[in-house]
Enzyme design. Structure first.
Site, PDB file in Angstrom:
ATOM      1  N   ASN A  68       0.800  -1.228   0.000  1.00  0.00           N
ATOM      2  CA  ASN A  68       0.000   0.000   0.000  1.00  0.00           C
ATOM      3  C   ASN A  68       0.836   1.284   0.000  1.00  0.00           C
ATOM      4  OD1 ASN A  68       0.636  -0.637   2.682  1.00  0.00           O
ATOM      5  ND2 ASN A  68      -1.101   0.525   3.449  1.00  0.00           N
ATOM      6  N   GLU A  89       4.440  -8.853  -3.607  1.00  0.00           N
ATOM      7  CA  GLU A  89       4.404  -9.327  -4.991  1.00  0.00           C
ATOM      8  C   GLU A  89       3.605  -8.380  -5.877  1.00  0.00           C
ATOM      9  OE1 GLU A  89       3.588 -10.765  -2.192  1.00  0.00           O
ATOM     10  OE2 GLU A  89       1.841 -12.077  -2.328  1.00  0.00           O
ATOM     11  N   GLU A 114       4.253  -4.244  12.058  1.00  0.00           N
ATOM     12  CA  GLU A 114       3.228  -3.200  11.890  1.00  0.00           C
ATOM     13  C   GLU A 114       2.072  -3.871  11.180  1.00  0.00           C
ATOM     14  OE1 GLU A 114       3.417  -0.266  13.102  1.00  0.00           O
ATOM     15  OE2 GLU A 114       5.477  -0.492  13.773  1.00  0.00           O
ATOM     16  N   CYS A 155      -3.239   1.512   6.728  1.00  0.00           N
ATOM     17  CA  CYS A 155      -3.463   0.821   8.008  1.00  0.00           C
ATOM     18  C   CYS A 155      -4.135   1.734   9.020  1.00  0.00           C
ATOM     19  CB  CYS A 155      -2.129   0.329   8.538  1.00  0.00           C
ATOM     20  SG  CYS A 155      -0.891   1.606   8.488  1.00  0.00           S
ATOM     21  N   GLU A 203       8.193   1.841  14.423  1.00  0.00           N
ATOM     22  CA  GLU A 203       9.004   2.401  13.341  1.00  0.00           C
ATOM     23  C   GLU A 203       9.245   3.866  13.712  1.00  0.00           C
ATOM     24  OE1 GLU A 203       7.496  -0.042   9.429  1.00  0.00           O
ATOM     25  OE2 GLU A 203       6.379   1.713  10.027  1.00  0.00           O
TER      26      GLU A 203
HETATM   27  P1  NAD Z   1      -0.036  -9.107   3.580  1.00  0.00           P
HETATM   28  O1  NAD Z   1      -0.038  -9.534   5.004  1.00  0.00           O
HETATM   29  O2  NAD Z   1      -0.833  -9.889   2.598  1.00  0.00           O
HETATM   30  O3  NAD Z   1       1.460  -9.124   2.998  1.00  0.00           O
HETATM   31  C1  NAD Z   1       2.508  -8.353   3.562  1.00  0.00           C
HETATM   32  C2  NAD Z   1       3.834  -8.961   3.136  1.00  0.00           C
HETATM   33  O4  NAD Z   1       3.987 -10.231   3.784  1.00  0.00           O
HETATM   34  C3  NAD Z   1       3.943  -9.256   1.636  1.00  0.00           C
HETATM   35  O5  NAD Z   1       5.256  -9.023   1.200  1.00  0.00           O
HETATM   36  C4  NAD Z   1       3.605 -10.730   1.552  1.00  0.00           C
HETATM   37  O6  NAD Z   1       4.120 -11.374   0.413  1.00  0.00           O
HETATM   38  C5  NAD Z   1       4.244 -11.244   2.831  1.00  0.00           C
HETATM   39  N1  NAD Z   1       3.669 -12.491   3.354  1.00  0.00           N
HETATM   40  C6  NAD Z   1       2.389 -12.909   3.270  1.00  0.00           C
HETATM   41  N2  NAD Z   1       2.243 -14.090   3.908  1.00  0.00           N
HETATM   42  C7  NAD Z   1       3.461 -14.424   4.405  1.00  0.00           C
HETATM   43  C8  NAD Z   1       3.959 -15.524   5.181  1.00  0.00           C
HETATM   44  N3  NAD Z   1       3.181 -16.526   5.563  1.00  0.00           N
HETATM   45  N4  NAD Z   1       5.256 -15.508   5.536  1.00  0.00           N
HETATM   46  C9  NAD Z   1       6.053 -14.496   5.182  1.00  0.00           C
HETATM   47  N5  NAD Z   1       5.659 -13.431   4.432  1.00  0.00           N
HETATM   48  C10 NAD Z   1       4.367 -13.396   4.062  1.00  0.00           C
HETATM   49  O7  NAD Z   1      -0.441  -7.578   3.591  1.00  0.00           O
HETATM   50  P2  NAD Z   1      -0.736  -6.616   2.344  1.00  0.00           P
HETATM   51  O8  NAD Z   1      -2.051  -7.004   1.759  1.00  0.00           O
HETATM   52  O9  NAD Z   1       0.460  -6.536   1.462  1.00  0.00           O
HETATM   53  O10 NAD Z   1      -0.876  -5.195   3.113  1.00  0.00           O
HETATM   54  C11 NAD Z   1      -2.028  -4.805   3.749  1.00  0.00           C
HETATM   55  C12 NAD Z   1      -1.934  -5.047   5.249  1.00  0.00           C
HETATM   56  O11 NAD Z   1      -0.817  -4.371   5.789  1.00  0.00           O
HETATM   57  C13 NAD Z   1      -3.149  -4.483   5.989  1.00  0.00           C
HETATM   58  O12 NAD Z   1      -3.571  -5.382   6.985  1.00  0.00           O
HETATM   59  C14 NAD Z   1      -2.604  -3.207   6.624  1.00  0.00           C
HETATM   60  O13 NAD Z   1      -3.292  -2.776   7.767  1.00  0.00           O
HETATM   61  C15 NAD Z   1      -1.204  -3.598   6.928  1.00  0.00           C
HETATM   62  N6  NAD Z   1      -0.386  -2.385   7.057  1.00  0.00           N
HETATM   63  C16 NAD Z   1       0.007  -1.996   8.318  1.00  0.00           C
HETATM   64  C17 NAD Z   1       0.739  -0.822   8.467  1.00  0.00           C
HETATM   65  C18 NAD Z   1       1.157  -0.326   9.844  1.00  0.00           C
HETATM   66  O14 NAD Z   1       1.936   0.623   9.908  1.00  0.00           O
HETATM   67  N7  NAD Z   1       0.682  -0.929  10.927  1.00  0.00           N
HETATM   68  C19 NAD Z   1       1.068  -0.068   7.339  1.00  0.00           C
HETATM   69  C20 NAD Z   1       0.641  -0.502   6.078  1.00  0.00           C
HETATM   70  C21 NAD Z   1      -0.075  -1.674   5.954  1.00  0.00           C
END
Ligand code: NAD
Length: 498
Positions: free
Chosen positions: A151, A177, A249, A283, A460
């Site tokens: 995002n 990805e 996060e 987020c 962070e």
């Molecule tokens: P996601 O959890 O699908 O993926 C995040 C990353 O983790 C990607 O690179 C993905 O390939 C990897 N990943 C997924 N499954 C994994 C596993 N089993 N082992 C290791 N790596 C794995 O999240 P997304 O859809 O890319 O992003 C959206 C999410 O991120 C939302 O829930 C959002 O709230 C959160 N987010 C949090 C913050 C914060 O500061 N707290 C900021 C931005 C986004």
């Protein structure tokens, strides 16, 4: 036209994964493939971790000032090349260019800030007692794995990368990805800035393969992830098995609390900003709009009106206010939630549909406001991660706090009031890692960022994050020249042990 196939970066070399189907990267505004990247696997992660360890020995041995000089040069070069990074972010995630200009232009500040922290960070001398001097020194951790979402591809990587590098670590990055290109583009800037090869490595690939392999790798000293809460649990468990450090996060469901002493136009602008930038895919999105009942109808009707007038369109057009969501899966997920909300009895006051016409090929969705929302409905409790906001009235301050805290998430929220005492009182009662007063979304490299409850572990930004990318060595010095022999048999026992 052939699309560019990017390669991964391992030890300064471009590396492909010829045996695996490349991953297409789409432009969400029209569904067209703009590039492909390799689907890296555990073998690539192994190679990257090994290269990172080799490079870290030299990088970590440099003084903080020497590292800061490289990162300051990197910040200057990045600033010169911002337009190409901004354009790529717009293309790979569909965020409007006006947002990406504002966000990406600030990223060099992170490298400047953490260079300054590295240059000025001081050790400590501890009151050990006796004839001892005890001081502590900070050392790099070694090799850290950074797993990032789509995002804010560059912002979130930068928040982890700048402190990790400033503190003397080498990194292996596994970007989303869906948005891997800008992290790969950074390699060129690091090379020009003089970062030693192998300090910055990027493995593209899916979470279940490359991400999992990185989080389970026994030679990683810390994993720092931003992603969904379930992803964070998996990665945290893997890190725990290796006794590696862990920061996360994760998801959120931020509340926007509007009190009746607030200027209504200002609060409505604030709520729009909180809820709909990034098409709600942040987020800290203001997903729950809590409004004092005396002004609820006024605030909601103005919000509905303003929401209806938001300009959806091509993200590359400076006039566009709302872009598409990132992919078909995300669009389906948000539409499912809109249907869930309807079936739970909430009312779609505006939005809730996909626009047609010129926008039909992209993953566009009208910004949506739900009213008649009851506490406990899935739409008001679960993270939707799209342009959907649930409005609910509250009676008084205590009720506002109760509603705002009635979620498993605890990332952020905002309080809108002109009563200074109430602003602070409410902020202190909110179980959230970040509280804005009369604002939302604001971020700075110096300001700690991170969630409570199921929204994360660790922070962070800020000096705490620099320190979290180091390990502390305690050195205890005996200043006495007095002879000491615990096992001296010639001394009377009473003297030896008194
Ligand atoms: P996601 O959890 O699908 O993926 C995040 C990353 O983790 C990607 O690179 C993905 O390939 C990897 N990943 C997924 N499954 C994994 C596993 N089993 N082992 C290791 N790596 C794995 O999240 P997304 O859809 O890319 O992003 C959206 C999410 O991120 C939302 O829930 C959002 O709230 C959160 N987010 C949090 C913050 C914060 O500061 N707290 C900021 C931005 C986004």
């Amino acid at each position: 036209m052939a699309v560019k196939h990017w390669k991964m970066l391992i030890g300064g070399q471009e590396v492909d994964a010829p045996g695996a189907e490349p991953i297409p990267v789409e432009n969400p505004a029209n569904g067209q493939v703009i590039a492909t990247v390799p689907a890296g696997d555990a073998s690539h992660v192994d190679a990257a971790v090994a290269a990172a360890h080799k490079a870290q020995r030299e990088w970590g041995a440099r003084t903080p000032t020497e590292r800061a000089i490289v990162l300051e040069k990197f910040a200057r070069l990045l600033r010169e090349r911002l337009p190409e990074f901004i354009d790529c972010e717009v293309e790979q995630i569909g965020r409007p260019i006006r947002e990406m200009r504002a966000q990406v232009s600030r990223l060099p500040e992170w490298y400047e800030y953490f260079s300054a922290v590295a240059r000025t960070h001081e050790g400590r001398v501890h009151p050990f007692g006796g004839p001892y001097v005890n001081y502590t020194r900070r050392q790099p951790l070694g090799v850290v794995g950074l797993i990032t979402p789509w995002n804010h591809p560059m912002l979130i990587l930068t928040k982890k990368l700048a402190p990790a590098l400033a503190a003397g670590n080498a990194v292996v990055v596994k970007p989303s990805e869906l948005a891997p290109i800008t992290p790969l583009m950074l390699a060129d800037v690091f090379r020009e800035a003089g970062l030693p090869e192998g300090v910055y490595n990027v493995i593209t690939g899916y979470g279940a393969a490359a991400g999992k392999a990185l989080s389970e790798h026994p030679d990683i000293q810390k994993i720092d992830v931003t992603g969904g809460t379930e992803t964070g649990r998996h990665i945290g468990a893997a890190a725990g098995r290796n006794l590696a450090g862990f920061a996360a996060e994760l998801g959120g469901k931020a509340s926007v609390l509007v009190f009746d002493d607030t200027d209504i136009d200002r609060a409505v602008s604030g709520a729009l900003f909180a809820s709909f930038i990034a098409a709600g895919q942040t987020c800290v999105q203001g997903a729950r709009l809590l409004v004092q009942e005396s002004i609820y109808d006024q605030v909601v009707s103005r919000l509905v009106e303003r929401t209806r007038n938001l300009r959806l369109g091509d993200p590359a057009d400076i006039n566009t206010e709302i872009g598409p969501v990132v992919c078909q899966r995300q669009l389906d997920r948000v539409m499912d939630y809109i249907n869930i909300g309807r079936s739970e009895g909430a009312t779609v006051a505006v939005g809730g549909e996909r626009p047609g016409g010129a926008l039909a090929d992209g993953y566009f969705l009208q910004p949506t406001v739900f009213t008649n929302v009851k506490l406990g409905m899935r739409v008001e409790q679960e993270e939707i991660f799209g342009p959907v906001v649930c409005a609910m009235p509250f009676r008084d301050e205590a009720h506002a706090i109760e509603l705002a805290n009635a979620t498993n998430f605890g990332l952020a929220g905002s309080v809108w009031t002109r009563d200074i005492a109430r602003a602070h009182r409410v902020a202190h009662s909110l179980e959230m890692g970040i509280v804005w007063i009369n604002d939302h979304h604001r971020i700075d490299p110096s300001s700690p960022w991170g969630g409570f409850k199921e929204s994360g572990v660790g922070k962070e930004n800020g000096i705490v994050t620099y320190e979290a990318y180091t390990r502390t060595q305690s050195v205890v010095v005996n200043l006495s020249d007095e002879p000491f022999d615990w096992f001296d048999e010639n001394k009377a026992v009473e003297k030896r042990y008194s």
